[in-house]
Write an enzyme that holds these catalytic residues in place. Structure first.
Site, PDB file in Angstrom:
ATOM      1  CD  GLN A   3      -3.161 -14.879 -12.200  1.00 13.44           C
ATOM      2  OE1 GLN A   3      -3.754 -14.464 -11.216  1.00 13.44           O
ATOM      3  NE2 GLN A   3      -2.643 -16.098 -12.262  1.00 13.44           N
ATOM      4  NE  ARG A  63      10.289  -3.808  -4.041  1.00 18.77           N
ATOM      5  CZ  ARG A  63       9.958  -4.871  -4.777  1.00 18.77           C
ATOM      6  NH1 ARG A  63       9.571  -4.708  -6.033  1.00 18.77           N
ATOM      7  NH2 ARG A  63      10.009  -6.092  -4.277  1.00 18.77           N
ATOM      8  CB  SER A  80      -4.757 -12.228  -8.417  1.00 17.05           C
ATOM      9  OG  SER A  80      -4.681 -13.580  -8.012  1.00 17.05           O
ATOM     10  CG  HIS A 122       5.026 -16.231  -9.429  1.00 18.63           C
ATOM     11  ND1 HIS A 122       4.203 -16.935 -10.258  1.00 18.63           N
ATOM     12  CD2 HIS A 122       4.233 -15.761  -8.436  1.00 18.63           C
ATOM     13  CE1 HIS A 122       2.963 -16.909  -9.790  1.00 18.63           C
ATOM     14  NE2 HIS A 122       2.960 -16.192  -8.695  1.00 18.63           N
ATOM     15  CG  ASP A 128       6.359  -9.688 -13.244  1.00 20.49           C
ATOM     16  OD1 ASP A 128       6.706 -10.342 -12.238  1.00 20.49           O
ATOM     17  OD2 ASP A 128       5.812 -10.208 -14.230  1.00 20.49           O
ATOM     18  N   GLY A 129       9.262  -7.945 -11.493  1.00 19.08           N
ATOM     19  CA  GLY A 129      10.188  -8.515 -10.508  1.00 19.08           C
ATOM     20  C   GLY A 129      11.205  -7.490 -10.066  1.00 19.08           C
ATOM     21  N   GLY A 130      11.038  -6.978  -8.841  1.00 21.19           N
ATOM     22  CA  GLY A 130      12.055  -6.114  -8.245  1.00 21.19           C
ATOM     23  C   GLY A 130      11.913  -4.637  -8.551  1.00 21.19           C
ATOM     24  CE  LYS A 189       2.799 -12.004 -13.102  1.00 18.36           C
ATOM     25  NZ  LYS A 189       2.967 -13.047 -12.087  1.00 18.36           N
ATOM     26  N   GLY A 249       4.410  -5.513  -8.383  1.00 17.49           N
ATOM     27  CA  GLY A 249       3.700  -6.330  -7.411  1.00 17.49           C
ATOM     28  C   GLY A 249       3.817  -5.734  -6.015  1.00 17.49           C
ATOM     29  NE  ARG A 250       7.562  -9.629  -2.446  1.00 17.85           N
ATOM     30  CZ  ARG A 250       7.892 -10.427  -3.472  1.00 17.85           C
ATOM     31  NH1 ARG A 250       8.193  -9.891  -4.650  1.00 17.85           N
ATOM     32  NH2 ARG A 250       7.923 -11.732  -3.326  1.00 17.85           N
TER      33      ARG A 250
HETATM   34  C1  LIG Z   1       1.821 -11.509  -2.214  1.00 15.38           C
HETATM   35  C2  LIG Z   1       1.944 -11.835  -3.656  1.00 15.38           C
HETATM   36  C3  LIG Z   1       0.895 -12.492  -4.305  1.00 15.38           C
HETATM   37  C4  LIG Z   1       0.996 -12.790  -5.661  1.00 15.38           C
HETATM   38  N1  LIG Z   1      -0.066 -13.379  -6.287  1.00 15.38           N
HETATM   39  C5  LIG Z   1      -0.003 -13.594  -7.625  1.00 15.38           C
HETATM   40  C6  LIG Z   1      -1.134 -14.102  -8.314  1.00 15.38           C
HETATM   41  O1  LIG Z   1      -2.180 -14.368  -7.728  1.00 15.38           O
HETATM   42  N2  LIG Z   1      -1.017 -14.284  -9.664  1.00 15.38           N
HETATM   43  C7  LIG Z   1       0.132 -13.993 -10.364  1.00 15.38           C
HETATM   44  O2  LIG Z   1       0.187 -14.166 -11.578  1.00 15.38           O
HETATM   45  N3  LIG Z   1       1.211 -13.500  -9.717  1.00 15.38           N
HETATM   46  C8  LIG Z   1       1.164 -13.285  -8.385  1.00 15.38           C
HETATM   47  N4  LIG Z   1       2.240 -12.733  -7.745  1.00 15.38           N
HETATM   48  C9  LIG Z   1       3.405 -12.332  -8.547  1.00 15.38           C
HETATM   49  C10 LIG Z   1       3.250 -10.900  -9.053  1.00 15.38           C
HETATM   50  O3  LIG Z   1       2.242 -10.782 -10.019  1.00 15.38           O
HETATM   51  C11 LIG Z   1       4.557 -10.395  -9.687  1.00 15.38           C
HETATM   52  O4  LIG Z   1       5.009 -11.328 -10.629  1.00 15.38           O
HETATM   53  C12 LIG Z   1       5.643 -10.132  -8.646  1.00 15.38           C
HETATM   54  O5  LIG Z   1       5.114  -9.651  -7.441  1.00 15.38           O
HETATM   55  C13 LIG Z   1       6.633  -9.136  -9.217  1.00 15.38           C
HETATM   56  O6  LIG Z   1       7.673  -8.905  -8.318  1.00 15.38           O
HETATM   57  P1  LIG Z   1       7.702  -7.649  -7.320  1.00 15.38           P
HETATM   58  O7  LIG Z   1       6.793  -7.977  -6.204  1.00 15.38           O
HETATM   59  O8  LIG Z   1       9.128  -7.581  -6.918  1.00 15.38           O
HETATM   60  O9  LIG Z   1       7.233  -6.446  -8.103  1.00 15.38           O
HETATM   61  C14 LIG Z   1       2.170 -12.448  -6.383  1.00 15.38           C
HETATM   62  C15 LIG Z   1       3.210 -11.796  -5.720  1.00 15.38           C
HETATM   63  C16 LIG Z   1       3.108 -11.487  -4.376  1.00 15.38           C
HETATM   64  C17 LIG Z   1       4.243 -10.756  -3.727  1.00 15.38           C
END
Ligand SMILES: Cc1cc2nc3c(=O)[nH]c(=O)nc-3n(C[C@H](O)[C@H](O)[C@H](O)COP(=O)(O)O)c2cc1C
Length: 397
Positions: A128, A313, A108, A278, A309-311, A254, A332-333
């Site tokens: 990124q 697990r 990030s 996101h 991306d998203g969800g 993205k 991400g999470r």
């Molecule tokens: C705490 C947190 C911080 C994030 N920071 C960024 C970031 O700095 N840049 C970015 O492109 N996406 C950011 N994201 C989005 C993640 O890259 C990603 O799209 C997202 O977490 C995917 O969903 P998931 O958490 O369910 O896997 C962030 C997500 C979370 C949860």
């Protein structure tokens, strides 16, 4: 298995919730408004079923692929997140875990560790950036990442400054001065397992974002950089094209959710897109990214690499995304819970859990490689897909 091992990402999250102070845990849960999108990202995966075989299964299975020219040992890469205050090693721990497990790291622009240190740890790093500060600043930021050796750029442009969560946002301090430290001392004392690694290094959580500026300039605070971002006019498609030209290497856009945007991204010359909302942190009410993936993959999958991306697990979520047209997924999470639960080994643990899940789904489905997965491997309930932004001109409509 050794100390701290967990068998699912859900268990890592349970441990993270116990270990982290609420303000840190709440920042990772994130989400926006009512959390509709945040919840749908995971719920939608559960709506998809599998169509396994009973015999003729494959004894050996291939999980490796490439993402933006980088070989990866499984179709899972690290999505960029700012992880201030979760662990003193922050993104360096994540990068090391990713390298040890043979995958790429998305770093990030709002991360807590300098890009130079992260690329040294994992040379397969994609840097990124958000559209913060206009072309001159962004050019300097990209040049710094290139000089550091980043092998790709992730341009994240889906952000609408949607604030306010029905369950309450954690209070995050502007910076860690003595007054703030005293205020947050009770959280540190009541969460000794979180604070101990910081205390051992005589460090306090750093709330600055070093990659927003040049290498030798002082790092702004997270909120300082966030404010600058709010006041930067949002990027046009010309700006996206400009970033692609300036970077002159693999670029991912993205945050794509619409078929027309996916087509414009192709025209802008990107190497890859990530179908993403996101992580449910942006405009609440946007459908789960897995619902929008099939139409987008159908429209542009033969012209750019389509990630999701998203969800995600579980390994089975990864396989569902691949069956519906993704080349790979970003998490991400999932890795943030691993990092919070057990530092670098926790992130490795999460990647191992996903690898095991992908492998067993491939076994059940009778596939010998992630490249063989297709729509016939999943059961898609009627009405599952969301197609918008010109999706009506693609496929069955
Ligand atoms: C705490 C947190 C911080 C994030 N920071 C960024 C970031 O700095 N840049 C970015 O492109 N996406 C950011 N994201 C989005 C993640 O890259 C990603 O799209 C997202 O977490 C995917 O969903 P998931 O958490 O369910 O896997 C962030 C997500 C979370 C949860």
């Amino acid at each position: 298995m050794g100390n701290g091992w967990f068998e699912t990402v859900a268990e890592a999250q349970r441990r993270a919730r116990k270990r982290l102070p609420w303000s840190v845990y709440g920042a990772l849960v994130a989400g926006s408004e009512k959390g509709v999108t945040l919840a749908d990202n995971q719920a939608a995966f559960a709506e998809l079923g599998f169509a396994p075989h009973v015999a003729g299964l494959c004894h050996e299975r291939e999980l490796s692929t490439t993402v933006m020219g980088q070989p990866v040992s499984l179709p899972v890469v690290i999505s960029p997140t700012g992880v201030q205050a979760v662990h003193p090693d922050g993104e360096v721990a994540v990068a090391r875990a990713a390298a040890n497990r043979g995958t790429a790291m998305g770093l990030s622009g709002f991360a807590s560790k300098p890009v130079e240190e992260v690329v040294r740890t994992n040379p397969q790093t994609f840097f990124q950036t958000y559209w913060v500060g206009g072309r001159d600043e962004i050019e300097r930021r990209m040049q710094r990442a290139k000089d550091a050796g980043a092998v790709g750029l992730i341009a994240t442009t889906d952000w609408s400054f949607s604030h306010g969560r029905d369950w309450g946002s954690p209070a995050i301090p502007e910076k860690m001065d003595l007054r703030t430290m005293l205020k947050y001392a009770p959280q540190a004392l009541t969460h000794p397992r979180w604070f101990a690694p910081f205390a051992r290094r005589r460090e306090i959580p750093d709330l600055t974002v070093p990659n927003v500026r040049g290498r030798d300039e002082p790092a702004p605070t997270f909120f300082g950089a966030y404010g600058e971002w709010m006041f930067t006019p949002p990027p046009s498609w010309d700006d996206v094209r400009w970033m692609v030209e300036q970077w002159d290497g693999p670029v991912m856009l993205k945050g794509v959710g619409r078929v027309d945007d996916a087509k414009r991204a192709v025209e802008a010359g990107v190497t890859a897109i990530s179908v993403s909302n996101h992580g449910g942190n942006n405009l609440d009410g946007t459908p789960a990214s897995i619902r929008t993936l099939p139409r987008i993959a159908e429209a542009v999958g033969d012209q750019v690499e389509v990630l999701l991306d998203g969800g995600v697990r579980r390994g089975s979520d990864v396989v569902k995304a691949l069956a519906l047209g993704a080349r790979a997924v970003m998490i991400g999470r999932a890795y943030l819970w691993g990092l919070a639960a057990n530092g670098q080994p926790g992130v490795e643990n999460v990647l191992d859990v996903l690898r095991g899940g992908v492998d067993s789904a491939l076994l059940g489905l009778g596939r010998s490689s992630v490249h063989e997965l297709d729509r016939s491997d999943v059961v898609v309930p009627p009405g599952f897909e969301s197609g918008f932004g010109g999706a009506e001109t693609v496929g069955s409509g």
